[in-house]
Write a protein that holds these residues in place. Structure first.
Motif, PDB file in Angstrom:
ATOM      1  N   THR A 191       0.859  -1.185   0.000  1.00 53.79           N
ATOM      2  CA  THR A 191       0.000   0.000   0.000  1.00 53.79           C
ATOM      3  C   THR A 191       0.898   1.240   0.000  1.00 53.79           C
ATOM      4  O   THR A 191       2.095   1.146  -0.215  1.00 53.79           O
ATOM      5  CB  THR A 191      -0.904  -0.011   1.247  1.00 53.79           C
ATOM      6  OG1 THR A 191      -0.052  -0.135   2.382  1.00 53.79           O
ATOM      7  CG2 THR A 191      -1.889  -1.163   1.198  1.00 53.79           C
TER       8      THR A 191
ATOM      9  N   SER B 123       1.626   5.431  -1.257  1.00 50.36           N
ATOM     10  CA  SER B 123       1.576   6.117  -2.554  1.00 50.36           C
ATOM     11  C   SER B 123       2.639   5.608  -3.520  1.00 50.36           C
ATOM     12  O   SER B 123       2.448   5.670  -4.744  1.00 50.36           O
ATOM     13  CB  SER B 123       1.705   7.632  -2.345  1.00 50.36           C
ATOM     14  OG  SER B 123       2.676   7.894  -1.372  1.00 50.36           O
TER      15      SER B 123
ATOM     16  N   LEU C 229       1.219  -6.828   2.382  1.00 47.28           N
ATOM     17  CA  LEU C 229       2.308  -6.806   3.362  1.00 47.28           C
ATOM     18  C   LEU C 229       1.806  -6.657   4.786  1.00 47.28           C
ATOM     19  O   LEU C 229       2.419  -7.174   5.719  1.00 47.28           O
ATOM     20  CB  LEU C 229       3.205  -5.587   3.104  1.00 47.28           C
ATOM     21  CG  LEU C 229       4.266  -5.676   2.050  1.00 47.28           C
ATOM     22  CD1 LEU C 229       4.849  -4.282   1.825  1.00 47.28           C
ATOM     23  CD2 LEU C 229       5.364  -6.630   2.480  1.00 47.28           C
TER      24      LEU C 229
ATOM     25  N   TYR D 139      -6.203  -1.631   4.979  1.00 45.59           N
ATOM     26  CA  TYR D 139      -5.432  -2.062   3.819  1.00 45.59           C
ATOM     27  C   TYR D 139      -6.218  -3.082   2.990  1.00 45.59           C
ATOM     28  O   TYR D 139      -5.996  -3.199   1.784  1.00 45.59           O
ATOM     29  CB  TYR D 139      -4.055  -2.572   4.242  1.00 45.59           C
ATOM     30  CG  TYR D 139      -3.103  -1.426   4.610  1.00 45.59           C
ATOM     31  CD1 TYR D 139      -3.460  -0.087   4.398  1.00 45.59           C
ATOM     32  CD2 TYR D 139      -1.855  -1.676   5.145  1.00 45.59           C
ATOM     33  CE1 TYR D 139      -2.603   0.953   4.716  1.00 45.59           C
ATOM     34  CE2 TYR D 139      -0.974  -0.635   5.455  1.00 45.59           C
ATOM     35  CZ  TYR D 139      -1.352   0.677   5.242  1.00 45.59           C
ATOM     36  OH  TYR D 139      -0.496   1.706   5.541  1.00 45.59           O
TER      37      TYR D 139
ATOM     38  N   ILE E 158       9.082   2.218   0.959  1.00 43.04           N
ATOM     39  CA  ILE E 158       9.943   2.352   2.135  1.00 43.04           C
ATOM     40  C   ILE E 158       9.454   3.548   2.953  1.00 43.04           C
ATOM     41  O   ILE E 158       9.086   4.587   2.384  1.00 43.04           O
ATOM     42  CB  ILE E 158      11.434   2.502   1.723  1.00 43.04           C
ATOM     43  CG1 ILE E 158      12.370   2.508   2.947  1.00 43.04           C
ATOM     44  CG2 ILE E 158      11.668   3.741   0.850  1.00 43.04           C
ATOM     45  CD1 ILE E 158      13.863   2.375   2.598  1.00 43.04           C
ATOM     46  N   GLY E 159       9.399   3.375   4.266  1.00 45.14           N
ATOM     47  CA  GLY E 159       9.022   4.493   5.135  1.00 45.14           C
ATOM     48  C   GLY E 159      10.209   5.431   5.327  1.00 45.14           C
ATOM     49  O   GLY E 159      11.358   5.057   5.074  1.00 45.14           O
TER      50      GLY E 159
ATOM     51  N   HIS F 284      11.370   1.733   7.309  1.00 47.28           N
ATOM     52  CA  HIS F 284      10.548   0.518   7.467  1.00 47.28           C
ATOM     53  C   HIS F 284      10.108  -0.028   6.108  1.00 47.28           C
ATOM     54  O   HIS F 284       9.960   0.702   5.137  1.00 47.28           O
ATOM     55  CB  HIS F 284       9.363   0.727   8.421  1.00 47.28           C
ATOM     56  CG  HIS F 284       8.215   1.541   7.939  1.00 47.28           C
ATOM     57  ND1 HIS F 284       7.467   2.341   8.770  1.00 47.28           N
ATOM     58  CD2 HIS F 284       7.644   1.678   6.709  1.00 47.28           C
ATOM     59  CE1 HIS F 284       6.501   2.917   8.080  1.00 47.28           C
ATOM     60  NE2 HIS F 284       6.585   2.538   6.822  1.00 47.28           N
TER      61      HIS F 284
ATOM     62  N   GLY G 128       7.040  -2.870   4.776  1.00 44.16           N
ATOM     63  CA  GLY G 128       5.810  -3.302   5.440  1.00 44.16           C
ATOM     64  C   GLY G 128       5.635  -2.335   6.598  1.00 44.16           C
ATOM     65  O   GLY G 128       5.818  -1.119   6.445  1.00 44.16           O
TER      66      GLY G 128
ATOM     67  N   THR H 159       5.384   7.277  12.215  1.00 45.86           N
ATOM     68  CA  THR H 159       4.669   6.561  11.141  1.00 45.86           C
ATOM     69  C   THR H 159       3.186   6.919  11.177  1.00 45.86           C
ATOM     70  O   THR H 159       2.556   7.155  10.140  1.00 45.86           O
ATOM     71  CB  THR H 159       4.859   5.035  11.307  1.00 45.86           C
ATOM     72  OG1 THR H 159       6.250   4.748  11.209  1.00 45.86           O
ATOM     73  CG2 THR H 159       4.085   4.254  10.268  1.00 45.86           C
TER      74      THR H 159
ATOM     75  N   ASN I  69       1.053   8.688   8.214  1.00 46.05           N
ATOM     76  CA  ASN I  69      -0.143   8.073   7.629  1.00 46.05           C
ATOM     77  C   ASN I  69      -1.424   8.817   7.994  1.00 46.05           C
ATOM     78  O   ASN I  69      -2.497   8.477   7.498  1.00 46.05           O
ATOM     79  CB  ASN I  69      -0.225   6.597   8.039  1.00 46.05           C
ATOM     80  CG  ASN I  69       0.832   5.781   7.303  1.00 46.05           C
ATOM     81  OD1 ASN I  69       1.627   6.330   6.548  1.00 46.05           O
ATOM     82  ND2 ASN I  69       0.853   4.475   7.511  1.00 46.05           N
TER      83      ASN I  69
ATOM     84  N   ARG J 184      -2.352  11.492   6.940  1.00 45.38           N
ATOM     85  CA  ARG J 184      -2.946  12.159   5.780  1.00 45.38           C
ATOM     86  C   ARG J 184      -4.100  11.355   5.169  1.00 45.38           C
ATOM     87  O   ARG J 184      -4.923  11.912   4.451  1.00 45.38           O
ATOM     88  CB  ARG J 184      -1.872  12.425   4.711  1.00 45.38           C
ATOM     89  CG  ARG J 184      -1.250  11.187   4.075  1.00 45.38           C
ATOM     90  CD  ARG J 184      -0.058  11.612   3.205  1.00 45.38           C
ATOM     91  NE  ARG J 184       0.432  10.579   2.306  1.00 45.38           N
ATOM     92  CZ  ARG J 184       1.240   9.587   2.669  1.00 45.38           C
ATOM     93  NH1 ARG J 184       1.657   9.485   3.929  1.00 45.38           N
ATOM     94  NH2 ARG J 184       1.644   8.707   1.768  1.00 45.38           N
TER      95      ARG J 184
ATOM     96  N   LYS K 294      12.476  10.354   0.981  1.00 48.20           N
ATOM     97  CA  LYS K 294      12.941   8.968   1.119  1.00 48.20           C
ATOM     98  C   LYS K 294      14.459   8.841   0.960  1.00 48.20           C
ATOM     99  O   LYS K 294      15.007   7.748   1.128  1.00 48.20           O
ATOM    100  CB  LYS K 294      12.253   8.074   0.072  1.00 48.20           C
ATOM    101  CG  LYS K 294      10.734   8.081   0.146  1.00 48.20           C
ATOM    102  CD  LYS K 294      10.240   7.510   1.464  1.00 48.20           C
ATOM    103  CE  LYS K 294       8.746   7.618   1.653  1.00 48.20           C
ATOM    104  NZ  LYS K 294       7.969   6.824   0.744  1.00 48.20           N
TER     105      LYS K 294
HETATM  106  C1  GLP Z   1       3.280   2.640   4.951  1.00 47.16           C
HETATM  107  C2  GLP Z   1       3.218   1.148   4.541  1.00 47.16           C
HETATM  108  C3  GLP Z   1       4.465   0.754   3.800  1.00 47.16           C
HETATM  109  C4  GLP Z   1       4.806   1.852   2.813  1.00 47.16           C
HETATM  110  C5  GLP Z   1       5.264   3.072   3.553  1.00 47.16           C
HETATM  111  C6  GLP Z   1       5.548   4.271   2.642  1.00 47.16           C
HETATM  112  O1  GLP Z   1       3.200   2.857   6.299  1.00 47.16           O
HETATM  113  N1  GLP Z   1       2.979   0.217   5.598  1.00 47.16           N
HETATM  114  O2  GLP Z   1       4.257  -0.493   3.160  1.00 47.16           O
HETATM  115  O3  GLP Z   1       5.838   1.433   1.977  1.00 47.16           O
HETATM  116  O4  GLP Z   1       4.411   3.393   4.606  1.00 47.16           O
HETATM  117  O5  GLP Z   1       4.373   4.855   2.174  1.00 47.16           O
HETATM  118  P1  GLP Z   1       4.338   5.850   0.951  1.00 47.16           P
HETATM  119  O6  GLP Z   1       4.626   5.029  -0.251  1.00 47.16           O
HETATM  120  O7  GLP Z   1       2.955   6.403   0.932  1.00 47.16           O
HETATM  121  O8  GLP Z   1       5.379   6.866   1.208  1.00 47.16           O
END
Ligand code: GLP
Length: 255
Positions: free
Chosen positions: A36, A38, A63, A77, A130-131, A135, A137, A158, A162, A164, A199
């Protein structure tokens, strides 16, 4: 580890989608790990444009999932994967697996999810974002590098990232279920996509930093077929950018 630096976020999505389409066409990719967030959305857009009976026959494994959010909640999710993956790619909902974050016995739900991956013969290709804290997943920093699907507590950073997707940060669940780093590491191929400056630090730590649970994505240094697909902003803090470009100019494909 391969590092592919492309010119734009759209190219990142296209490159990853073409890799998936080649695997599907060759009959080597039957089970796809889906993420999941963006970052992978551009991949799903391209895949939707190339829908085929083979693509729609894929099995998919998510994931992660929030704990306690009804699967019908638009930001669970289960809902996000249904909207962005199952419907767009025309997958059979019976072939799409998301850990059950509302199970009375969460440990059993995690074990069931791992059993479903095994029953499918493992994951042929895992898509990852990737967070900002590294992170993958929802394996937050200090996750065991050998971890399996389990309950994790989300870091407040985190939850803020999220928020948003929710009315406010207080509505983001505090707990989640996530494939472990050991689970992710068993996928036959891993494609991590990252776009944007936010990132860049996490990508540099994952690719060029020490193997450390402080940057969970660094576990991919141990993976025999892991590829980071990046736009220039996400690649900005990598020290060996020239080298990665030289490597790429010597090969047309990942294989
Ligand atoms: C989330 C998901 C991850 C994702 C990450 C980045 O918390 N659990 O799987 O890769 O954060 O999100 P984004 O792609 O929106 O930056």
């Amino acid at each position: 580890m391969h590092v592919v630096i492309l010119d734009s976020p759209a190219e990142v999505g296209d490159f990853a989608a073409q890799e998936i389409l080649r695997g599907v066409a060759a009959g080597k990719l039957r089970t796809l790990g889906v993420a999941t967030g963006s970052s992978p959305l551009a991949i799903y857009e391209v895949l939707e444009r190339h829908r085929s009976p083979q693509l729609s026959a894929l099995q998919a494994f998510a994931l992660d999932e929030y704990v306690g959010l009804d699967p019908q909640h638009p930001e669970s999710y289960a809902s996000v994967i249904r909207r962005e993956v199952t419907e767009r790619l025309g997958l059979d909902p019976a072939n799409v697996h998301v850990p059950n974050g509302t199970a009375a016995d969460l440990a059993a739900a995690c074990a069931d999810f791992e059993a479903a991956i095994r029953a499918a013969g493992g994951i042929d290709l895992q898509i990852l974002g990737i967070g900002r804290n590294g992170h993958i997943g929802f394996n937050e920093p200090t996750s065991s590098l050998a971890s399996r699907t389990r309950v994790k507590t989300l870091m407040s950073a985190t939850r803020r990232d999220n928020a948003r997707f929710f009315a406010d940060a207080s509505q983001v669940p505090a707990l989640c279920l996530t494939q472990g780093l050991g689970t992710i590491g068993e996928a036959r191929k891993v494609l991590l996509v990252a776009q944007g400056k936010a990132k860049a630090r996490a990508v540099a730590d994952a690719v060029e930093g020490p193997l450390s649970s402080m940057c969970p994505a660094s576990v991919l240094q141990m993976h025999p077929h892991a590829t980071f697909v990046l736009d220039p902003d996400a690649a900005a803090e990598l020290k060996l950018q020239d080298y990665y470009r030289e490597v790429r100019s010597g090969m047309d494909t990942l294989r």
